[in-house]
Design an enzyme around this catalytic site. Structure first.
Site: not given
Ligand code: GTP
Ligand code: SPV
Ligand code: MN
Length: 617
Positions: A91, A230, A239, A259, A281, A283-287, A306, A396, A398, A524, A527
């Protein structure tokens, strides 16, 4: 070029011809499509019907044109790799604008531009921008088609990659068009990669333009995006619409576009709780959305990863839906040991962007396996070995995949009326200061915690990775109006809730580091240990300890069985250093001052109370 403009969208295009629907709403749509076509002058217009056959044809065409690499179906059936232009990988916040009539309505956190001025610029760059290309008309629904919390939009785009992505991320096609025909309101979004083709000119793998604009018109509910192919710049439903435009609609209608991930947590007794969490972004949402608890008896069902739309119900609770239909997730760091659910979700039917390619036609990225394969093609198409000294996948990079493929997706994840929220989490990436978990004392303290979130920058946006910045509610780049008013809106929504039914608010930080730079908390799946404490707090089973910054767990209440966590690390995870928090309060005051009269008084009161408690220590 001397190419005649195709301004008549009724002209048979060979496929995807304008559907023969009736209805009062269709005339406005076709008039708008004709108008955009007159400006951008595409060679063809394709109305997307959302069928599998259409998608197959689109993907095949992109492979033929060198825009996608088909992965080896033996390893990754129905899956593709896209390599972006090396300059078009995230972005672009510096090119993202809120074009409200009044500058004040954009607020200090957005790039404001006068609508009249930017319209002129956009008219210039969009003129003829689709020459030689197909213009796709993509009707999409955010949320189940026709649902009470759902909203409809149309994206016009000259990017087939965007069309394929929107097809995964939203619900597209004829069912949505029927809603529009019947008169449902819809949001206009226009996208061009800004790379017209002269007659006979060969296309490139990833067309884009050095000049980029991602412009939002909150007063007319429109998005115009130019020059980038992108993710968040090009999949406008995500977004641009579901956060920036939807936050404005939510402000006016009394709901919240956030978000946030959305999950159902099920405790060992089988009781279900719904948790939404806002982290910036990457910072761990998908995880967290795909969490597999390491403690026995607990389960997590995924609802969204997300974006969450949240509406106060008649019952005094908050009801939430995931408006999306897919995941656009960060690849690096996604592996068997961190997020096995994501790995399983990606078994096939996935579009990967900017990951590395294995010699056997499968994909790889840093963290997928502990050891890198001996030989790869990197995200830019160059030869790569572990000795290359650079990442094979872009940080970044994806994956784009349907939510339905997630093995732990909740059976009712598409429920139109949503799920009732029990817990809201705010978090960020903080090496220092912010404890592993902290409970807000009440709603306005919770809003204060959300408003003061800061986080280290990641690769999800342009700029310097690691730099600390304020990212209130993880919405800094996504709030479509004055962020001070947005804080006020959160407070107002809280007033509509029954005090005993409002979700409880917590702050979490998985990213605190020791002096030696390593993460103190395993993160992970572990948590879940933090979620377990949060749920037991909500259920009134455990006490908490008051600290100046909020309520902290008693160490004995945390389930740390089987965890090899040194005592010193545990202490450091919860350490509250008065001096650094007083310094942080000074920075918060500076930050709050930028909002002037738009800052709600309640937040100033919260800040004063925080300082009072810190000074009493
Ligand atoms: P966007 O799609 O950009 O909104 O990201 P997101 O918030 O969904 O983040 P995502 O879960 O994809 O994690 C981003 C990065 O953080 C990855 O490289 C993960 O491996 C890392 N991460 C996620 N959860 C943890 C955690 O609990 N501890 C650590 N150390 N890293 C983490
Ligand atoms: C973010 O950056 O928070 C994402 C990826 O989830 S994007 O769709 O490019 O905004
Ligand atoms: Mn996001």
């Amino acid at each position: 070029s001397g190419r005649p403009a195709a301004t008549d969208s009724t002209r048979p295009a060979g496929r995807g011809i304008r559907p023969s629907l009736e209805g009062p709403g269709l005339a406005a749509l076709t008039a708008w499509v004709d108008q955009v076509a007159a400006l951008t002058q595409p060679d063809r217009i394709h109305w997307v019907d959302g069928s599998a056959a259409e998608n197959d044809a689109l993907l095949r065409e992109m492979v033929d044109e060198g825009k996608l690499i088909k992965l080896n179906p033996e390893w990754r059936p129905g899956s593709y790799l896209a390599r972006s232009h090396p300059s078009d990988v995230a972005r672009l916040e510096s090119r993202t604008y809120i074009a409200s009539e009044r500058e004040e309505d954009a607020g200090p956190t957005n790039n404001w531009i006068a609508p009249a001025e930017i319209r002129q610029t956009l008219d210039g760059v969009f003129e003829g921008s689709m020459r030689g290309r197909t213009m796709y008309v993509v009707p999409f629904s955010m949320g189940a088609v026709g649902g009470p919390l759902s909203h409809i939009g149309v994206q016009v785009t000259d990017s087939a990659y965007a069309v394929a992505s929107i097809g995964i991320m939203t619900r597209v096609g004829t069912a949505v068009l029927k809603q529009i025909a019947a008169g449902a309101p819809w949001v206009k979004t226009v996208h061009s990669v800004g790379a017209p083709l002269a007659p006979g000119e060969a296309d490139v793998a990833w067309p884009c333009n050095d000049e980029k604009y991602i412009v939002h018109f909150p007063d007319t509910l429109e998005v115009w995006s130019y020059g980038s192919g992108y993710g968040g710049n090009a999949i406008l439903a995500k977004k641009c619409f579901a956060l920036r435009i939807a936050s404005v609609i939510g402000r006016d209608e009394g709901w919240l576009a956030e978000h946030m991930l959305l999950i159902r947590v099920i405790d060992p007794k089988g009781k279900a709780y719904h948790v939404a969490a806002a982290f910036p972004s990457a910072c761990g949402k998908t995880n967290l959305a795909m969490l597999r608890p390491t403690i026995p008896g607990w389960r997590v069902e995924t609802l969204g990863d997300d974006i969450t739309w949240i509406r106060p119900g008649e019952d005094g609770r908050l009801w939430a839906i995931n408006p999306e239909a897919g995941f656009f997730g960060v690849a690096p760091g996604t592996g068997e040991s961190t997020n096995v659910t994501a790995v399983e979700t990606l078994w096939g039917n996935t579009i990967f962007t900017n990951v590395a390619l294995r010699p056997d036609g499968d994909v790889w990225w840093e963290g997928l396996t502990d050891e890198a394969p001996p030989h790869l093609t990197d995200w830019e198409g160059n030869d790569w070995t572990p000795a290359s000294g650079r990442p094979a996948a872009h940080p970044n990079s994806r994956f784009t995949v349907a939510a339905a493929q997630c093995p732990q997706i909740a059976d009712d994840w598409e429920t139109p009326e949503g799920v009732p929220l029990d817990v809201i989490l705010f978090g960020g990436r903080r090496a220092t200061n912010v404890p592993l978990v902290l409970e807000a004392t009440d709603w306005s303290h919770g809003v204060f915690l959300g408003s003061t979130v800061s986080s280290e920058k990641t690769a999800a946006q342009e700029g310097t990775v690691g730099e600390l910045r304020r990212d209130p509610f993880a919405m800094l780049p996504f709030c479509g109006y004055n962020m001070g008013d947005y804080f006020g809106h959160w407070l107002k929504v809280g007033e509509k809730l029954r005090f005993d039914r409002a979700p409880r608010i917590f702050q979490v930080n998985w990213f605190r580091k020791g002096d030696d730079g390593r993460f103190l908390w395993p993160g992970f799946g572990d948590n879940a240990r933090v979620i377990d404490w949060i749920i037991r707090r909500v259920d009134g089973q455990v006490e908490a300890v008051d600290s100046p910054i909020g309520r902290l767990p008693r160490v004995e209440d945390l389930d740390l069985t089987g965890l090899d966590l040194p005592e010193a690390d545990l202490a450091e995870l919860f350490a509250v250093d008065t001096e650094s928090w007083l310094a942080e309060a000074d920075l918060t005051e500076e930050f709050f001052d930028t909002f002037g009269s738009h800052l709600p008084a309640a937040l100033r009161t919260e800040l004063a109370a925080l300082r009072y408690r810190l000074q009493r220590v």
